[in-house]
Scaffold this motif. Structure first.
Motif, PDB file in Angstrom:
ATOM      1  N   ASP A   2       0.847  -1.178   0.000  1.00 41.40           N
ATOM      2  CA  ASP A   2       0.000   0.000   0.000  1.00 41.40           C
ATOM      3  C   ASP A   2       0.882   1.226   0.000  1.00 41.40           C
ATOM      4  O   ASP A   2       1.792   1.344   0.802  1.00 41.40           O
ATOM      5  CB  ASP A   2      -0.863   0.068   1.257  1.00 41.40           C
ATOM      6  N   ASP A  27       6.406  10.369  -0.564  1.00 41.59           N
ATOM      7  CA  ASP A  27       5.236   9.722  -1.163  1.00 41.59           C
ATOM      8  C   ASP A  27       5.086  10.105  -2.629  1.00 41.59           C
ATOM      9  O   ASP A  27       4.750   9.261  -3.475  1.00 41.59           O
ATOM     10  CB  ASP A  27       3.973  10.096  -0.389  1.00 41.59           C
ATOM     11  N   ARG A  74      10.532   4.664   2.737  1.00 37.63           N
ATOM     12  CA  ARG A  74       9.076   4.745   2.881  1.00 37.63           C
ATOM     13  C   ARG A  74       8.417   3.501   2.274  1.00 37.63           C
ATOM     14  O   ARG A  74       7.480   2.941   2.837  1.00 37.63           O
ATOM     15  CB  ARG A  74       8.576   6.016   2.192  1.00 37.63           C
ATOM     16  N   LEU A  78       5.944   0.970   4.253  1.00 36.27           N
ATOM     17  CA  LEU A  78       4.561   0.730   3.849  1.00 36.27           C
ATOM     18  C   LEU A  78       4.350  -0.645   3.225  1.00 36.27           C
ATOM     19  O   LEU A  78       3.327  -1.286   3.470  1.00 36.27           O
ATOM     20  CB  LEU A  78       4.117   1.800   2.846  1.00 36.27           C
ATOM     21  N   ALA A  82       4.419  -2.398   7.480  1.00 39.87           N
ATOM     22  CA  ALA A  82       3.001  -2.162   7.751  1.00 39.87           C
ATOM     23  C   ALA A  82       2.159  -3.394   7.408  1.00 39.87           C
ATOM     24  O   ALA A  82       1.220  -3.733   8.125  1.00 39.87           O
ATOM     25  CB  ALA A  82       2.507  -0.942   6.971  1.00 39.87           C
TER      26      ALA A  82
END
Length: 201
Positions: A2, A27, A74, A78, A82
């Motif tokens: 994600d 992002d 990142r 993610l 995560a």
């Protein structure tokens, strides 16, 4: 995996301009990587996408390499940590494997980032991130097989098999999507993969 997509810029004339963070830039860089590989990470187009100036970028990052590194970290957060955190709530290791494979293949089907990164694996920063992520993912899946009672070497082998099944599914899903089952047939197929992997030798 994600991904958090960059937030939409404020409408013109709204008078409200949100201060961008380093995370916003990371992002946006991830979204660009998904669309055009690592070569798509360029400061001016990202600034335009975020509705800001290059000055905002230089407030957070010394250079493009620092942004690429932040974006890859990142992605690790993610797309790996995560996801592991989500499935850990399930007490049964077989069901955790099922959820993990479904979650990972769903994310990979929606987002081309993973395939884009694999295609640029020769780039040193990408290669380093892929190595970290691969080791973490295989290690985690192997730990589930250990929980199921497989010896450490066999658990590692099955973890590797599970991960290569995921990568193959991901590559086919983007290159030749019609080759893969859809809907309920897809769920049965993924369940069959897990059933095969957890079967005693």
């Amino acid at each position: 995996m994600d991904m958090v997509r960059p937030r939409a810029k404020e409408p013109a004339g709204s008078g409200a301009r949100r201060r961008l963070t380093a995370l916003d830039w990371a992002d946006a860089a991830l979204a660009a990587m998904g669309e055009g590989g690592i070569a798509a990470v360029a400061v001016e187009p990202l600034a335009a996408r975020l509705g800001t100036t290059k000055g905002s970028f230089y407030w957070h990052f010394a250079n493009r390499d620092a942004l690429v590194e932040a974006a890859l970290r990142r992605w690790e957060e993610l797309g790996t940590e995560a996801v592991i955190g989500e499935v850990e709530a399930e007490p049964d290791p077989v069901e955790r494997l099922r959820r993990l494979l479904r979650r990972a293949t769903d994310s990979a089907a929606e987002d081309p980032l993973e395939v884009s990164l694999l295609a640029t694996a020769a780039q040193p920063r990408v290669a380093a991130a892929l190595a970290r992520v691969t080791e973490r993912r295989i290690g985690y899946v192997a730990s589930l097989f250990t929980e199921l009672g497989f010896p450490e070497d066999e658990a590692r082998r099955r973890g590797l098999l599970a991960y290569t099944a995921y990568l193959g599914h991901t590559q086919l899903g983007h290159a030749v999507p019609r080759s893969l089952p859809a809907g309920a047939a897809r769920d049965r197929y993924l369940d069959g993969v897990i059933d095969t992997l957890v079967r005693p030798a």
